[in-house]
Design an enzyme around this catalytic site. Structure first.
Site, PDB file in Angstrom:
ATOM      1  N   ASP A 177       0.295 -12.461   6.674  1.00  0.00           N
ATOM      2  CA  ASP A 177      -1.090 -12.304   6.254  1.00  0.00           C
ATOM      3  C   ASP A 177      -2.000 -12.866   7.360  1.00  0.00           C
ATOM      4  O   ASP A 177      -1.936 -14.054   7.681  1.00  0.00           O
ATOM      5  CB  ASP A 177      -1.284 -13.073   4.948  1.00  0.00           C
ATOM      6  CG  ASP A 177      -2.705 -12.996   4.429  1.00  0.00           C
ATOM      7  OD1 ASP A 177      -3.562 -12.397   5.112  1.00  0.00           O
ATOM      8  OD2 ASP A 177      -2.955 -13.541   3.346  1.00  0.00           O
ATOM      9  N   GLY A 178      -2.830 -11.995   7.942  1.00  0.00           N
ATOM     10  CA  GLY A 178      -3.695 -12.411   9.048  1.00  0.00           C
ATOM     11  C   GLY A 178      -4.674 -13.509   8.648  1.00  0.00           C
ATOM     12  O   GLY A 178      -5.060 -14.341   9.480  1.00  0.00           O
ATOM     13  N   ASP A 219       0.353  -8.201  11.306  1.00  0.00           N
ATOM     14  CA  ASP A 219       0.062  -7.241  10.232  1.00  0.00           C
ATOM     15  C   ASP A 219       0.848  -7.654   9.001  1.00  0.00           C
ATOM     16  O   ASP A 219       2.016  -8.029   9.091  1.00  0.00           O
ATOM     17  CB  ASP A 219       0.445  -5.815  10.649  1.00  0.00           C
ATOM     18  CG  ASP A 219      -0.196  -4.767   9.738  1.00  0.00           C
ATOM     19  OD1 ASP A 219      -1.012  -3.979  10.226  1.00  0.00           O
ATOM     20  OD2 ASP A 219       0.120  -4.755   8.520  1.00  0.00           O
ATOM     21  N   GLN A 270       0.826  -1.208   0.000  1.00  0.00           N
ATOM     22  CA  GLN A 270       0.000   0.000   0.000  1.00  0.00           C
ATOM     23  C   GLN A 270       0.861   1.259   0.000  1.00  0.00           C
ATOM     24  O   GLN A 270       2.064   1.203   0.236  1.00  0.00           O
ATOM     25  CB  GLN A 270      -0.928  -0.031   1.220  1.00  0.00           C
ATOM     26  CG  GLN A 270      -0.206  -0.383   2.518  1.00  0.00           C
ATOM     27  CD  GLN A 270      -1.074  -1.046   3.552  1.00  0.00           C
ATOM     28  OE1 GLN A 270      -2.282  -1.215   3.373  1.00  0.00           O
ATOM     29  NE2 GLN A 270      -0.486  -1.428   4.675  1.00  0.00           N
ATOM     30  N   ASP A 305      -8.114  -4.963  13.580  1.00  0.00           N
ATOM     31  CA  ASP A 305      -7.870  -3.519  13.482  1.00  0.00           C
ATOM     32  C   ASP A 305      -7.359  -3.252  12.065  1.00  0.00           C
ATOM     33  O   ASP A 305      -6.161  -3.148  11.828  1.00  0.00           O
ATOM     34  CB  ASP A 305      -6.838  -3.116  14.536  1.00  0.00           C
ATOM     35  CG  ASP A 305      -6.478  -1.639  14.449  1.00  0.00           C
ATOM     36  OD1 ASP A 305      -7.081  -0.906  13.642  1.00  0.00           O
ATOM     37  OD2 ASP A 305      -5.553  -1.228  15.179  1.00  0.00           O
ATOM     38  N   SER A 306      -8.298  -3.176  11.141  1.00  0.00           N
ATOM     39  CA  SER A 306      -7.910  -3.142   9.725  1.00  0.00           C
ATOM     40  C   SER A 306      -8.257  -1.810   9.083  1.00  0.00           C
ATOM     41  O   SER A 306      -8.910  -0.954   9.679  1.00  0.00           O
ATOM     42  CB  SER A 306      -8.647  -4.249   8.984  1.00  0.00           C
ATOM     43  OG  SER A 306     -10.007  -3.895   8.836  1.00  0.00           O
ATOM     44  N   THR A 307      -7.848  -1.672   7.836  1.00  0.00           N
ATOM     45  CA  THR A 307      -8.292  -0.547   7.013  1.00  0.00           C
ATOM     46  C   THR A 307      -9.711  -0.857   6.528  1.00  0.00           C
ATOM     47  O   THR A 307     -10.311  -1.855   6.923  1.00  0.00           O
ATOM     48  CB  THR A 307      -7.339  -0.359   5.830  1.00  0.00           C
ATOM     49  OG1 THR A 307      -7.197  -1.605   5.160  1.00  0.00           O
ATOM     50  CG2 THR A 307      -5.968   0.074   6.297  1.00  0.00           C
ATOM     51  N   ASP A 349       0.225  -0.089  13.383  1.00  0.00           N
ATOM     52  CA  ASP A 349       0.748   1.096  14.070  1.00  0.00           C
ATOM     53  C   ASP A 349       0.950   0.848  15.561  1.00  0.00           C
ATOM     54  O   ASP A 349       1.487   1.685  16.271  1.00  0.00           O
ATOM     55  CB  ASP A 349      -0.174   2.307  13.839  1.00  0.00           C
ATOM     56  CG  ASP A 349      -1.623   1.984  14.218  1.00  0.00           C
ATOM     57  OD1 ASP A 349      -1.869   1.677  15.399  1.00  0.00           O
ATOM     58  OD2 ASP A 349      -2.496   2.038  13.337  1.00  0.00           O
ATOM     59  N   HIS A 381      -8.483   3.430  19.443  1.00  0.00           N
ATOM     60  CA  HIS A 381      -7.718   2.322  20.026  1.00  0.00           C
ATOM     61  C   HIS A 381      -8.300   1.858  21.357  1.00  0.00           C
ATOM     62  O   HIS A 381      -8.339   0.659  21.633  1.00  0.00           O
ATOM     63  CB  HIS A 381      -6.246   2.721  20.158  1.00  0.00           C
ATOM     64  CG  HIS A 381      -5.542   2.756  18.832  1.00  0.00           C
ATOM     65  ND1 HIS A 381      -4.731   3.777  18.434  1.00  0.00           N
ATOM     66  CD2 HIS A 381      -5.575   1.888  17.790  1.00  0.00           C
ATOM     67  CE1 HIS A 381      -4.268   3.539  17.207  1.00  0.00           C
ATOM     68  NE2 HIS A 381      -4.778   2.405  16.794  1.00  0.00           N
TER      69      HIS A 381
HETATM   70  N1  AG3 Z   1      -8.100   1.398  11.149  1.00  0.00           N
HETATM   71  C1  AG3 Z   1      -9.375   1.903  10.692  1.00  0.00           C
HETATM   72  C2  AG3 Z   1      -9.213   2.714   9.488  1.00  0.00           C
HETATM   73  C3  AG3 Z   1     -10.455   3.073   8.757  1.00  0.00           C
HETATM   74  C4  AG3 Z   1     -10.368   4.474   8.365  1.00  0.00           C
HETATM   75  N2  AG3 Z   1     -11.041   4.714   7.148  1.00  0.00           N
HETATM   76  C5  AG3 Z   1     -10.885   5.825   6.408  1.00  0.00           C
HETATM   77  N3  AG3 Z   1     -10.137   6.796   6.830  1.00  0.00           N
HETATM   78  N4  AG3 Z   1     -11.517   5.909   5.283  1.00  0.00           N
HETATM   79  C6  AG3 Z   1      -7.154   2.337  11.617  1.00  0.00           C
HETATM   80  C7  AG3 Z   1      -5.921   1.709  12.130  1.00  0.00           C
HETATM   81  C8  AG3 Z   1      -5.599   2.235  13.484  1.00  0.00           C
HETATM   82  N5  AG3 Z   1      -4.812   1.301  14.224  1.00  0.00           N
END
Ligand code: AG3
Length: 287
Positions: A141-142, A110, A35, A160-162, A90, A66
């Site tokens: 890979d989780g 992660d 990414q 805790d993902s995107t 993070d 968090h």
């Molecule tokens: N994880 C959630 C991110 C989602 C945010 N989405 C966005 N900005 N469109 C964040 C990781 C923190 N440890």
């Protein structure tokens, strides 16, 4: 005009809106194998990490996310000794998990080591517990991790993902949840970030239905403010193997928590699970 180089904006094309922060400097930018990662110094939110154009963490407000991704699940579980964090590179969730003395091992898995290396450099506070002997940092890979892990080997899995696009997409489907059900002990809980209740209520409902189809017996969604993320209102969803696994929490322990927080406390815990009128009826249907 809110334009580069003075502003970072995340635009939400599907919801006709955007969130902008005034930046003083771009500190770093790279394309990792997974990414695009950017780090900015902002005028008022401290340091900001952005992945693939989406805001991830800022110094000023990351505690909300968090703390709410970790403490409600940890105080809902009767005795959380082993915790896996899928994503979370993070290390902010890891830091909160390790505040619980009953946790004997916390494994962070992660896929992208670069997120952690950059967090160590630019977000030292989030990484301040990385040397804790109970912490294990893996860069894998989780999805593969849960597929290969032993049955009934973990108490709590925190995802805790995107957003559920790109590398994180596979963390929101039934196959992944089935593996989580298999890996969790009988009183095990899954906690997953579940996007905005204002923008993504359908996604939250679909996620809860998928969790149930995968074998979880109960699901509940909790809400919290997070101004950095789309709409400023965010959620986490818990799923338990036991039908009664989410019906209460260790309230006395939460009231007497042996560590500092900036948002979470026992009253916030109770309040966070209360669904607002507009959403309540819809969420109730999925329970
Ligand atoms: N994880 C959630 C991110 C989602 C945010 N989405 C966005 N900005 N469109 C964040 C990781 C923190 N440890």
């Amino acid at each position: 005009m809110l334009q580069a180089p003075h502003w970072f904006s995340e635009v939400y094309p599907h919801h006709g809106s955007a969130f902008s922060l005034k930046v003083s400097e771009k500190l770093h930018e790279e394309q990792s194998p997974f990414q695009r990662i950017e780090i900015y110094e902002t005028e008022w939110f401290g340091t900001l990490m952005v992945i693939d154009g989406c805001t991830m963490v800022s110094d000023r407000d990351n505690y909300l996310y968090h703390e709410m991704m970790t403490h409600p699940a940890l105080y809902t579980h009767p005795d959380p000794q082993t915790v896996w964090i899928i994503g979370g590179g993070d290390c902010g969730s890891l830091k909160e998990v390790l505040k619980h003395p009953e946790v004997g091992q916390a494994v962070q898995i992660d896929i992208d080591e670069r997120v952690t290396r950059l967090a160590e450099r630019y977000f030292p506070d989030l990484c301040s517990s990385n040397e804790d002997p109970r912490a294990r940092l893996l860069f894998l890979d989780g999805i593969q991790w849960v597929r290969e892990a032993a049955a009934e080997s973990v108490d709590l899995i925190i995802v805790d993902s995107t957003d559920p696009v790109g590398p994180a997409e596979g963390l929101f489907n039934q196959a992944f949840y089935r593996e989580c059900v298999r890996c969790l002990k009988p009183d095990g809980i899954l906690a997953q970030q579940s996007e905005s209740p204002l923008f993504h209520a359908d996604l939250i409902l679909a996620m809860r239905a998928t969790m149930q189809q995968a074998g979880f017996a109960a699901t509940r969604t909790l809400f919290f403010p997070q101004c950095l993320y789309p709409s400023g209102w965010w959620s986490g969803t818990l799923a338990s193997k036991s039908p009664t696994g989410l019906s209460g929490f260790r309230e006395a322990a939460a009231r007497d928590k042996p560590f500092e927080t900036l948002y979470y406390n026992a009253d916030i815990h109770t309040a966070a699970f209360v669904a607002p009128e507009a959403l309540g009826k819809r969420f109730h249907l999925a329970q």
